[in-house]
Scaffold this motif. Structure first.
Motif, PDB file in Angstrom:
ATOM      1  N   ASN A  97     -57.152  12.234  13.216  1.00 62.38           N
ATOM      2  CA  ASN A  97     -58.479  12.651  13.637  1.00 62.38           C
ATOM      3  C   ASN A  97     -58.971  13.824  12.805  1.00 62.38           C
TER       4      ASN A  97
ATOM      5  N   PRO B 261     -62.233  15.653  13.518  1.00 64.41           N
ATOM      6  CA  PRO B 261     -63.441  15.666  14.338  1.00 64.41           C
ATOM      7  C   PRO B 261     -64.490  16.665  13.909  1.00 64.41           C
TER       8      PRO B 261
ATOM      9  N   CYS C 253     -65.659  16.563  23.019  1.00 65.19           N
ATOM     10  CA  CYS C 253     -64.808  15.414  22.708  1.00 65.19           C
ATOM     11  C   CYS C 253     -64.014  15.005  23.939  1.00 65.19           C
TER      12      CYS C 253
ATOM     13  N   ASP D 233     -61.212   8.227  20.562  1.00 62.94           N
ATOM     14  CA  ASP D 233     -61.847   9.448  21.045  1.00 62.94           C
ATOM     15  C   ASP D 233     -63.369   9.314  20.961  1.00 62.94           C
TER      16      ASP D 233
ATOM     17  N   CYS E  18     -66.833  11.710  20.714  1.00 60.69           N
ATOM     18  CA  CYS E  18     -67.295  13.065  20.441  1.00 60.69           C
ATOM     19  C   CYS E  18     -68.807  13.090  20.262  1.00 60.69           C
TER      20      CYS E  18
ATOM     21  N   TYR F 225     -55.941  17.336  16.400  1.00 55.89           N
ATOM     22  CA  TYR F 225     -57.243  17.745  15.870  1.00 55.89           C
ATOM     23  C   TYR F 225     -57.100  19.116  15.221  1.00 55.89           C
TER      24      TYR F 225
ATOM     25  N   TYR G  62     -62.653  20.131  24.300  1.00 57.45           N
ATOM     26  CA  TYR G  62     -61.897  18.886  24.412  1.00 57.45           C
ATOM     27  C   TYR G  62     -61.512  18.668  25.869  1.00 57.45           C
TER      28      TYR G  62
END
Length: 623
Positions: A3, A5, A44, A52, A54, A156, A174
Motif C-alpha cells: 500500500n 496511500p 482510510c 482498502d 481511502c 502503510y 485509519y
C-alpha cells in the motif's frame, strides 16, 4: 498488501531541494516564498480480506504566481484494477464564489508505460479554470484498492519530506476491523493518537508547517515518518507469498533452462554460478510486464518467463533460483529495498521491498545475486543492495529476516602515475589505474550504456581535467563476468600540471581534494540541512612519482583518523625525484546531517583540510 496511500497529484512545483554548488547561500526558505498553502484530510478503512478504501479531501490556496502555474492542472495515477472516483473538483475564489470544474476539463486515459516495461495504470487529469492569487483549488477523490491474496496484511507509510508547500493542516486517519500498530520517527510537530480498541490511528499536524530548502548539496534520507501495519511480526505478511514461491520453484525447469543447468552441473560451484548469471544476462532482458494483471510480488511461471525472453527482478531471480537449485546450489528468494539508502523499516510488511534477488550458498559462503545487474563480480554484493534489511523465503517453508553485508574495507581504486614536469608548468603523465569492487561495477555499467570508446574518452577527460588533447588510454574489453581487478593505462600531456613562479614550480597534487574540504567547511557556514552521499570509492590510493623534481623542504607526513574517514599523505625523496602518496579510506557511504554538524566531524574536516593544504610544494627541476 503493498500500500502507498499517500495519493497526491503530480504537481510541477519548483524544486524544494535544489542541488547547487556548495558555495552558494543555503538555508531554510522563508515562508513568504511558499507558492501554495495546502490542507489535507485523508480517511482510510482497512478490512480483512478486502481492498482498502481511502478518501482524500485536499485544497490548495494560491499564494504566489508560481502556485497558480503549479495547480492549474493536477494528475492522479491509479491501478486499472482499482476503483478511482473524483467526487468533487472546484475552484473557490477569494470572494467565496465556488465554481465546479466542468466535465470538459476532466480527462481520463491510460497512464504512460514505465521506461522498461508495460503497465495497466490509468491517469485522471483535472484542469482548474479562472485561477488567480487567492484562489483555492479543492478536490475530493475516493480510491478502492485491489486486494492481493498473496499479501493479506497491510502496511502503510507516510513520509514528510521538505516541501515547497506550506502545510496549514493535515489529518490522516485509519480505521480497521482489527488492531492496528504504528511506529514513528522524527514526528516533532505532529500528534499521533490511537483509540482504546487499537482499531483507529490518527495523525494530525500541531501547527502550520513550512520546511523547504534551497541550494543544498545533498538530500534528506531519513525524513519524519509514520508507519502503520496490521501485524507486528513477519510471518503473517509473508506466509502466503512463501507458499506461492514454494510451489512455483518446485516447477520443472523449462527446456532451455534445463539444458543449460544440466550442462553446468560438473563445474565448481563458483564457476557454475557465474555461468548461470551470464546465461540470464545473455538470454533475458529486464522488462516488467503488468498487462495481464497487476502481479504484485508474484512472478510469472518459469515456462512463461522462458517463453517471454524477458522479466522483471522477481521473474529473473526466480528463474535463477530454480536453476541454482537444480544444479545443487542452495538458493532462496530475498526481498529488499534497492537504492542508495535503505533504513530499517519500523514495522514489517511486503511494502518494505521494491526488489528481489537470490540468496545462495556458494562454497560455504552467502552470495547475494542480482540478475538485473549489467555485470557480475563473483562473491561481491552490489552497492545498491548492501547493508540493509532483507526478508528471505526460506527453504524450510518459513520467512525470516536477515541483513545483507556492510561495505567491505578493501581497496577499490589504486592509481600510480609518473609525472615529468616541464619548466612551463606542463607535464607528461603516464600511469595505471586499477579498478575493483564497486568502482569496477560502476565502470562496467557505464561501458555497457555508453560504449567502450565513448567511455574511454570520458575517462581521458576526467584524468586530464579537460586539459589534454593527446590522451592515449588503453584498457581491456569489459565483459559481463568481471575480473577481480581491471587495469587502465593512460598517457597524456597535462598543460596545467604546475604553476611556474620565478624559476620554480608550484605543484599541487591534491587540488581537487582542496575544493572538497573547502565545500565541507561551507556546510557549517551556510547551515546546510541535508545528508551527503560520499561519491567516491571506499578506499582510494594515489602514488605519484615526480621524475627529475626536487624540493628544499618535504611536506610533513599527515594523518587523519575518525569514525567516518581515514586519510594519509606523505612525500619521500627517491633516486628519480619525489614520490607522493595519498590514501583515502571512507568508513561510510553516507555522511548524515547530525554527524556532519557534530564537533568531532568538524575536527575531522579541519584536520583533513590541513593535510591536503600541506601537500602543496615548491619544486625545481634537476638540470
Amino acid at each position: 498488501m503493498v500500500n502507498t496511500p499517500t495519493l497526491f497529484p503530480h504537481i510541477l512545483l519548483a524544486c524544494s531541494l535544489v542541488i547547487l554548488p556548495a558555495l552558494s547561500q543555503a538555508s531554510l526558505k522563508s515562508v513568504a516564498d511558499a507558492p501554495l498553502a495546502v490542507k489535507t484530510n485523508m480517511e482510510c478503512t482497512v478490512a480483512t480480506g478486502k481492498p482498502d478504501r481511502c478518501v482524500w479531501d485536499t485544497s490548495y490556496t494560491i499564494l504566489r504566481e508560481a502556485g497558480r502555474e503549479s495547480v492549474s492542472t493536477l494528475s492522479f495515477d491509479y491501478q486499472e484494477e482499482s476503483q478511482f472516483v473524483l467526487e468533487l473538483a472546484e475552484v473557490i475564489q477569494p470572494d467565496g464564489r465556488r465554481k465546479p470544474v466542468p466535465p470538459t476539463n476532466i480527462d481520463e486515459k491510460m497512464a504512460p508505460n514505465p521506461a522498461a516495461g508495460f503497465s495497466r495504470s490509468k491517469q485522471l487529469s483535472i484542469a482548474f479554470p479562472e485561477l488567480q492569487i487567492g484562489s483555492t483549488v479543492h478536490y475530493r477523490v475516493r480510491r478502492i484498492g485491489r486486494f492481493e491474496p498473496l499479501a493479506p496484511e497491510s502496511r502503510y507509510v507516510h513520509q514528510f519530506w521538505p516541501n515547497d508547500e506550506r502545510q496549514d493542516s493535515l489529518r490522516i486517519h485509519y480505521h480497521a476491523d482489527r488492531p492496528l500498530y504504528w511506529r514513528g520517527q522524527g514526528l516533532d510537530g505532529f500528534t499521533v493518537k490511537q483509540s482504546p480498541d487499537q482499531r483507529e490511528v490518527t495523525l494530525t499536524l500541531d501547527a502550520p508547517r513550512y520546511r523547504a530548502l534551497i541550494n543544498e548539496p545533498g538530500i534528506i534520507l531519513n525524513p519524519p515518518s509514520l508507519e502503520i501495519s496490521t501485524q507486528t511480526t513477519l510471518a503473517p505478511h509473508f506466509t502466503a507469498l512463501q507458499a506461492h514461491y514454494d510451489t512455483l520453484l518446485a516447477q520443472a525447469l523449462p527446456p532451455k533452462a534445463l539444458q543449460v543447468a544440466e550442462s553446468l552441473k560438473p563445474l565448481p560451484q563458483r564457476e557454475r554460478v557465474a555461468r548461470l548469471m551470464q546465461f540470464i544476462d545473455q538470454q533475458y532482458r529486464y522488462l516488467g510486464d503488468w498487462r495481464a494483471s497487476n502481479r504484485g510480488l508474484a512472478p510469472f511461471n518459469l515456462d512463461e518467463i522462458e517463453a517471454h525472453g524477458y522479466g522483471d527482478c522477481k521473474d529473473l531471480a526466480s528463474l535463477l533460483i530454480a536453476m541454482l537449485r537444480y544444479t545443487g546450489i542452495e538458493a532462496e528468494p530475498a526481498f529488499l529495498w534497492r537504492g542508495t539508502h535503505a533504513p530499517d523499516p519500523l514495522l514489517p510488511g511486503t511494502s518494505t521491498a521494491n526488489h528481489m534477488v537470490a540468496r545462495a550458498i556458494v562454497e560455504g559462503t552467502v552470495w547475494w545475486l542480482d540478475p538485473t545487474n549489467p555485470a557480475f563480480l563473483p562473491g561481491e554484493t552490489s552497492a545498491d543492495i548492501r547493508n540493509r534489511h532483507v526478508v528471505i523465503l526460506g527453504l524450510n517453508g518459513q520467512p525470516r529476516q536477515e541483513s545483507t553485508p556492510a561495505n567491505p574495507y578493501h581497496s577499490v581504486v589504486e592509481t600510480r602515475l609518473k609525472v615529468q614536469l616541464r619548466h612551463d608548468g606542463s607535464a607528461l603523465k603516464t600511469g595505471e589505474r586499477i579498478y575493483s569492487s564497486d568502482s569496477l561495477m560502476w565502470l562496467a555499467a557505464d561501458d555497457r550504456r555508453y560504449g567502450h570508446h565513448a567511455l574511454s574518452k570520458t575517462l581521458c577527460a576526467m584524468a586530464s581535467q579537460q586539459q589534454a588533447g593527446d590522451c592515449q588510454l588503453n584498457r581491456p574489453a569489459v565483459d559481463f563476468l568481471l575480473p577481480t581487478q581491471y587495469p587502465i593505462n593512460i598517457r597524456f600531456t597535462d598543460l596545467g600540471a604546475a604553476e611556474p613562479v620565478s624559476g620554480y614550480l608550484i605543484y599541487d597534487p591534491l587540488s581537487q581534494e582542496r575544493d572538497l574540504w573547502r565545500n565541507m567547511k561551507t556546510y557549517h557556514i551556510q547551515q546546510h540541512q541535508t545528508d551527503l552521499v560520499v561519491p567516491r570509492p571506499r578506499q582510494d590510493t594515489l602514488t605519484i612519482d615526480l621524475i627529475g623534481a626536487t624540493t628544499r623542504q618535504l611536506p610533513k607526513p599527515c594523518q587523519v583518523s575518525s569514525p567516518w574517514l581515514d586519510l594519509e599523505t606523505r612525500v619521500n625523496r627517491t633516486t628519480d625525484g619525489l614520490r607522493f602518496h595519498y590514501r583515502w579510506h571512507s568508513k561510510a557511504d553516507i555522511w548524515f546531517h547530525p554527524d556532519i554538524v557534530s564537533p568531532p566531524f568538524q575536527q575531522m574536516i579541519d584536520k583533513a583540510s590541513a593535510c591536503v593544504e600541506s601537500t602543496r610544494m615548491i619544486v625545481s627541476l634537476r638540470k
